[in-house]
Design a protein around this motif. Sequence first.
Motif, PDB file in Angstrom:
ATOM      1  N   MET A 179      -3.012  10.668  -4.258  1.00  0.00           N
ATOM      2  CA  MET A 179      -3.191   8.584  -4.630  1.00  0.00           C
ATOM      3  C   MET A 179      -3.436   8.796  -2.792  1.00  0.00           C
ATOM      4  N   ILE A 180      -3.370   9.381  -2.213  1.00  0.00           N
ATOM      5  CA  ILE A 180      -4.007   8.608  -1.030  1.00  0.00           C
ATOM      6  C   ILE A 180      -5.037   9.114   0.155  1.00  0.00           C
TER       7      ILE A 180
ATOM      8  N   PRO B 247      -1.477  13.207   6.526  1.00  0.00           N
ATOM      9  CA  PRO B 247      -0.259  13.455   5.799  1.00  0.00           C
ATOM     10  C   PRO B 247       0.100  14.933   5.138  1.00  0.00           C
TER      11      PRO B 247
ATOM     12  N   ILE C 260      -0.217   6.596   6.343  1.00  0.00           N
ATOM     13  CA  ILE C 260      -0.868   5.863   4.911  1.00  0.00           C
ATOM     14  C   ILE C 260      -1.679   5.197   4.722  1.00  0.00           C
ATOM     15  N   ASN C 261      -0.813   4.554   5.520  1.00  0.00           N
ATOM     16  CA  ASN C 261      -1.435   2.567   4.940  1.00  0.00           C
ATOM     17  C   ASN C 261      -2.636   2.726   6.015  1.00  0.00           C
TER      18      ASN C 261
ATOM     19  N   MET D 275      -6.749   6.454  -1.042  1.00  0.00           N
ATOM     20  CA  MET D 275      -6.738   4.985  -0.037  1.00  0.00           C
ATOM     21  C   MET D 275      -7.667   4.838   0.482  1.00  0.00           C
TER      22      MET D 275
ATOM     23  N   LEU E 116       0.165  13.088  -5.606  1.00  0.00           N
ATOM     24  CA  LEU E 116       0.429  12.692  -4.421  1.00  0.00           C
ATOM     25  C   LEU E 116      -0.990  12.859  -4.120  1.00  0.00           C
TER      26      LEU E 116
ATOM     27  N   CYS F  60       1.264   3.737  -5.863  1.00  0.00           N
ATOM     28  CA  CYS F  60       1.512   4.044  -4.810  1.00  0.00           C
ATOM     29  C   CYS F  60       2.174   4.588  -3.957  1.00  0.00           C
ATOM     30  N   PRO F  61       1.615   5.401  -2.783  1.00  0.00           N
ATOM     31  CA  PRO F  61       2.892   6.660  -2.486  1.00  0.00           C
ATOM     32  C   PRO F  61       4.261   5.503  -2.553  1.00  0.00           C
TER      33      PRO F  61
ATOM     34  N   ARG G 197       0.746  -1.193   0.091  1.00  0.00           N
ATOM     35  CA  ARG G 197       0.244   0.075   0.102  1.00  0.00           C
ATOM     36  C   ARG G 197       0.948   1.425  -0.006  1.00  0.00           C
ATOM     37  N   VAL G 198       1.787   1.113   0.697  1.00  0.00           N
ATOM     38  CA  VAL G 198       2.755   1.873   0.641  1.00  0.00           C
ATOM     39  C   VAL G 198       4.542   1.523   0.293  1.00  0.00           C
TER      40      VAL G 198
END
Lengths: 252, 252, 252, 252, 252, 252, 252, 252
Positions: free
Chosen positions: H243-244, H195, F244-245, H247, H240, F194-195, F172-173
């Motif tokens: 992208m986050i 983040p 982030i995860n 999630m 980015l 993914c990031p 995921r990251v």
Amino acid sequence: MEQDRILQILQEVKAGAVTPEQAMLDLKMCPFEDLGYAKVDHHRALRQGVPEVIFGSGKTPGQIVGITRSMLARGSGVLITRLSPEAAEAVAAEIEISYDPVSRIAFAGERPAPDTEGRIVVATGGTSDIPVAEEAAVTAESLGNPVERLYDVGVAGLHRLLAKLDVLMSARVVVAVAGMEGALASVIGGLCDCPVIAVPTSIGYGANFGGLSALLSMLNSCASGVSVVNIDNGFGAGYLASMINHMGGTKS
Amino acid sequence: MEQDRILQILQEVKAGAVTPEQAMLDLKMCPFEDLGYAKVDHHRALRQGVPEVIFGSGKTPGQIVGITRSMLARGSGVLITRLSPEAAEAVAAEIEISYDPVSRIAFAGERPAPDTEGRIVVATGGTSDIPVAEEAAVTAESLGNPVERLYDVGVAGLHRLLAKLDVLMSARVVVAVAGMEGALASVIGGLCDCPVIAVPTSIGYGANFGGLSALLSMLNSCASGVSVVNIDNGFGAGYLASMINHMGGTKS
Amino acid sequence: MEQDRILQILQEVKAGAVTPEQAMLDLKMCPFEDLGYAKVDHHRALRQGVPEVIFGSGKTPGQIVGITRSMLARGSGVLITRLSPEAAEAVAAEIEISYDPVSRIAFAGERPAPDTEGRIVVATGGTSDIPVAEEAAVTAESLGNPVERLYDVGVAGLHRLLAKLDVLMSARVVVAVAGMEGALASVIGGLCDCPVIAVPTSIGYGANFGGLSALLSMLNSCASGVSVVNIDNGFGAGYLASMINHMGGTKS
Amino acid sequence: MEQDRILQILQEVKAGAVTPEQAMLDLKMCPFEDLGYAKVDHHRALRQGVPEVIFGSGKTPGQIVGITRSMLARGSGVLITRLSPEAAEAVAAEIEISYDPVSRIAFAGERPAPDTEGRIVVATGGTSDIPVAEEAAVTAESLGNPVERLYDVGVAGLHRLLAKLDVLMSARVVVAVAGMEGALASVIGGLCDCPVIAVPTSIGYGANFGGLSALLSMLNSCASGVSVVNIDNGFGAGYLASMINHMGGTKS
Amino acid sequence: MEQDRILQILQEVKAGAVTPEQAMLDLKMCPFEDLGYAKVDHHRALRQGVPEVIFGSGKTPGQIVGITRSMLARGSGVLITRLSPEAAEAVAAEIEISYDPVSRIAFAGERPAPDTEGRIVVATGGTSDIPVAEEAAVTAESLGNPVERLYDVGVAGLHRLLAKLDVLMSARVVVAVAGMEGALASVIGGLCDCPVIAVPTSIGYGANFGGLSALLSMLNSCASGVSVVNIDNGFGAGYLASMINHMGGTKS
Amino acid sequence: MEQDRILQILQEVKAGAVTPEQAMLDLKMCPFEDLGYAKVDHHRALRQGVPEVIFGSGKTPGQIVGITRSMLARGSGVLITRLSPEAAEAVAAEIEISYDPVSRIAFAGERPAPDTEGRIVVATGGTSDIPVAEEAAVTAESLGNPVERLYDVGVAGLHRLLAKLDVLMSARVVVAVAGMEGALASVIGGLCDCPVIAVPTSIGYGANFGGLSALLSMLNSCASGVSVVNIDNGFGAGYLASMINHMGGTKS
Amino acid sequence: MEQDRILQILQEVKAGAVTPEQAMLDLKMCPFEDLGYAKVDHHRALRQGVPEVIFGSGKTPGQIVGITRSMLARGSGVLITRLSPEAAEAVAAEIEISYDPVSRIAFAGERPAPDTEGRIVVATGGTSDIPVAEEAAVTAESLGNPVERLYDVGVAGLHRLLAKLDVLMSARVVVAVAGMEGALASVIGGLCDCPVIAVPTSIGYGANFGGLSALLSMLNSCASGVSVVNIDNGFGAGYLASMINHMGGTKS
Amino acid sequence: MEQDRILQILQEVKAGAVTPEQAMLDLKMCPFEDLGYAKVDHHRALRQGVPEVIFGSGKTPGQIVGITRSMLARGSGVLITRLSPEAAEAVAAEIEISYDPVSRIAFAGERPAPDTEGRIVVATGGTSDIPVAEEAAVTAESLGNPVERLYDVGVAGLHRLLAKLDVLMSARVVVAVAGMEGALASVIGGLCDCPVIAVPTSIGYGANFGGLSALLSMLNSCASGVSVVNIDNGFGAGYLASMINHMGGTKS
């Protein structure tokens, strides 16, 4: 090898021994492993006996011994760079190595004899550049190249360099190692008609800023045929010099 | 001079001609004004006819004309540096000047004849360094020095420089002007036994970073007798070269 | 010497003793060796008794002893710079030297007496700049120059410098040694009418970045007659100062 | 003020005029708005008539006109910095402003008279530093300070500075503006017993690297009482100088 | 004072007690010594009991003892900065000092009591900035200022800073000490209406490059009233803060 | 919580239990304390059991023990980063911790089990980057994330990386840790959707300038989805990766 | 040529046609001119038809025309690099040239056909790197090398590069041209077993600092066999690639 | 897709339609092409309608039109970044685009509606940072994210930021855009528990050195959860952030 393995998988598919689906899983990583090994093979095909290289800096003696043993088992000689005298002593207690404290390089296994008649000249600006130059010279020798050393021929005493013009002229590749103003690479580049690999060194003080002055000087060389590697990177220069030198042919 | 003036004030105090209080006011600024004028006088005493200098960059033509007229009135020639062709044209409409577009230097008044037999050699690595070199050369000539030019004798073609060894050897001072790797200063410093003034130039591209590569290279010169001025500072080099050259004696 | 040797070869050709082809090979390296020796001779011709110089940093005591002995045998005094106290002790066990721990300079053989009446002034901004200044001063003294020291006269306490104006004014060359903001060179350059050699030192902390602040400050000096050597390069400044000072004449 | 407003809300809660829940919403942003306005008020309390400031660079004339009108409506004068002549012309077509092309500052509304007897001295090393110095001087004047200008008193001609010692000594705060070697701040810092605000300028060429040389020089000043603002930041220096100057008392 | 001394000399000349020639010698150094001493006197006039300062770094304990004794003899207290614990121990064996190992400052003689009601606030971003902050705080206290410490109030935990707003608001001068991103100075500069002296520290790792990140950050502060001193220069900030704080008046 | 407290104060005002004036004092600091605690609470609300973090570098073992005990008392686990083996030993003598010498991280209290199924992949270019990578990996594990390690997959041996594509693709990251040329981040950024958090390391020599080469390389990555943290900042990367995860959902 | 000339002089000495003394004067400058021409001869001996090169940047069209005509007269082709479209037009009005606006290279005279079967591959990271790559490619082609272009194969889209593995593998030398993170050189260096010449470009923005990021990245390449030339130096890379490629043999 | 194609090849082998040898050739490049397309597919699988991106800088309008048409034909929208107004006009003459001159972004095809409820906040320190911020914001919007703008909330006026705490707190991801001292990222990182993507801008002058000050400041942020992209890289941050943000879940 790898190509054989792929072919074998395909033949097993043809023979019905494995299903296409299962084969696909097997194939997934193949080409990449192939990539890796093919490269090594290519080396082998070209020149038998080329040693493997371990960058010793930042590895424990134990790790170095382990990797070296595994490589020796595969039958190749092993070149260990950036090995401190203390680490060398610890490694030597376990494996038979020859160690050179100036270049800080150790060698395990049988050293290759020169396999080409092309000569690499390694020149330095001053005497303090010698350790870096020796890293280049010993690396090149270990890869089968005859090496001539021209030390302390810096540009501030041009006659010392010019007195050795015949040596310079005889080289297929020159490695020019210099700190401070790094002018050696340009002067040699202007004198020789062969590739010159410039190695800036961190030798100096004050406004050399850890090798920056020589690095910038060498990158800005107005001589054609000069390229540059990292500061103090004697190994990289020796390795590249060997690669180029072998393009000029090997001994029959 | 100034010391006489102070003594005179003190004697007037002794004689009662001025009160101590009034004398104190007179004394207050004396040493400093003395400082300034003494310096100018010292110049004059040494070498008659030295021109005054105006740094033209950043001044309007009007300002330059004003300052020049005031200086001409004092009887000295005037050297104007960093004068763009446009500004030169505007100034020339008002005052009689001779202008050199390469060095971007103008001269007003009578140009001094050479007053010394010592020779300054101005050398460049490439042809693009010539404007900076001319700033040095014309400055030195305007201050009474015979100047020899050695242009495009960069170290990547060493034979061009070596073919002119006799010229180099005849110099009392050498001004070495180079961009890119700036190695010229070290090579000349090693060949000659006289002061070498190194002028890094901003000529080049990429990793020369506006002259930084030549500057660092020259500062790290391993040749003795080399010192460095600011990037592109031809005037400073020419002025200092003249100062040193005149130490070697003037024409009788 | 060399010219004699070339002439001799040519005469042998004329005499038929050697063939033109063989002579050509002999001649190939001649001019360059000539180059080297000519330079040394030129020195000698000018000023008898000038010592040879060894840059001690990065050399083992053994190497230093070897080179020194060889030079002493040739009859000249020997100046060894950047010699640590430990190395000095080891060298002193083998050869008779006088060692100065502040400048880290050792001298072997007979020290030359002053051979000129011109005076070099070595000035520092602070007390911590003294080791670099002493390297310059002792070098200059060893090369036959009378040296006057003006220490701790930094620009933040201008009166200390101005109180010594007469000393400054008496100099043929000034070596201005300063770290931190390095302004000393500009101020002295504005006060004196002689060449000023600026030596930036790495003294300071924080945004001095190992001497960069003083170096840039000195390179950007708006005073004429100032040039710069490498950070902490006291030897280079002392050597150049001696070179310039001797241009002003030697003792009869 | 703000504290009154909070108290008022709380009293309304006590009086039952607003519910606690509604009051909580009102209070939520209060302390922050308070923060902002309190600061402005604090200013006001101290010195009536202080103008608001607009950083003109990067704003369109339209935006500047809009903000200025809004500020004038609040009754304060408006100082517009970094305003190009073109933008000034466009703004002047809409609002009555006085514009100074050297400092690139415009003023709208009534200019405050000096409200303190403390004097700010603004000094420059050279004539090219004057635009930055004028930004500092005009800013300080617009904030009610008497300003004395000492231009072109750089350290390479120390007598020019020393001749004005009495002016320097009379200052409550000195703003020292210099490019190139930036030594002016140290010299003034050593001469004066008051805060010195150093402004490095980007004036120069070569190794001044856009003002870096003066910046590092000033940060490394060995004189006590010196602090530094950003390169070319005349406004910041003038504003801070005014702040410090007013601490020394205002006119009764 | 000094002016009295000059007047006295002149009166002695008038009275015939000394000859003009002898007086001239006496006067020669006067203005400069005057310059120096006047500065000290000016201090004295303003605030009795201000100590002299010795920068301990790079001086031997013996040198420090010598200078301290000489200063104590003149009757003033002595502040010794950058004194390592080892050096402090050696000095303490000879002179009675109080030594603070965190700020590395020692004090000899009678410490001055606060002579002003104005408060200096010293704030830090983190706990590792405390040694630099203490150098500032102890310096300011030794110069007679009440100091309030606000440690570990970095911007990544804004509530810690905002909870102490009343303390910040009560300051006449704030010293903002921070490493890493150095944002503390801007945030405090925006909150307070008083001069903020920013001290970047070398605390951090990686891309802080020895304090460069905090230094650049502080120089680019968009808050008005912020100026910057050298990296880790706690003494300089404390000294300047005291100078500014005393402008706001002393205790009657 | 905090909002409840404010409401309560307001209700007490309404009820006449406290005066508006007293309430104002209570309210003054509320929002800020609220700010701080709300943040912590918000954490808690989201994920139970998240440990507190102590940056061990620059703190004494005593300080670390004190802070750890206070945190353990509050019931949370404690993560201590940058803890040297010596300090770890000292801390372990006082509190029960588990210590990992490679990542230099210690943990006190109950370690959280993985609370999400999302996987973080930590990859390194070489074996010398492993300590930094372990700091990231152990941090992420301590915050409840499953972590997969891919070490020594640098771009100079692309097959090693490509052979692990399935692992990379499952993340995921990704945390990409690399020194020298730092190309790993770009290559992974191009392969994964993914990031990617890039961590430059100071591993290398010469022209890597303490991690600058990898840092600039990563900042200039032409792959989308890549962002960068400070050189050697494994903790920061691990923390952000966890943040982030967890956005991708936690275990039910 | 030169060797003939020396031999001729010697034979004239032998024949008594000139005296040894006169011959010595003639010989004095010979070796140096010999040096220069020998180098050219060596070229000639190796590969007939190699063109001469003019660095067009900073030369006027008139100068370029003059030099070109002189070279054409000697019978060699002429390669003119860094020629702006405007200058090309002016030159084309005088001499027949073929001009390529992308590489900014012009060619006068007969272009050499490929004289070797070894292939040079020129690869770029992005499309904006193409002008620099074309300078390398056209240079190499003009020196007789077959060149294959692989453009826009940057590491952020690895599949584009890997899809062309067979092309890469077929090269004797690879020129890797890339800006931004410059990772292309490392990846290719890891894939290929031949010399890789890395050319950093100034393409990018922000933290690429005019090519510095790619330069440092390439110098720190962990792949063996990679060396670096100056930023944007396509010509240097093409020239060196040709030199190396010809070592692998020429067409029979 | 690709996996289907491999399976198909394997099935043809099984069926005897192609020989294993021929299949091996077909397979050779497959995995890499697969690599590329798989990535795109993965995108598609996740979120329908994601546009393709063209980096407009350095491409001619013709090239942009060509690529855009080809992409539109594939059915996806097209985002064109770094498009100057002049280029936009030229492109608009050929294809229907919507162009935003502030962010310099054009969009062709149908713009995606927000497909997630998660909110991205884009904050700037000053008004001059807005163009970079808009590049981030418009990018994120074009990728389906709701975006909230918080402009001109720099840390020097903290109340402006704190007054918007509720907006900040509501974000899933924050993009913090700031030049000069770049402190915004740290302050937001300390306030928010999500983040934070920091974008340094080149806005400023003097010691900001083209964005270096903000870059270093952001990299050294002491707040957890902050990472950094290249100077002025609004697109990278927006991409980015999207992208986050995705999630955290998409709209059902």
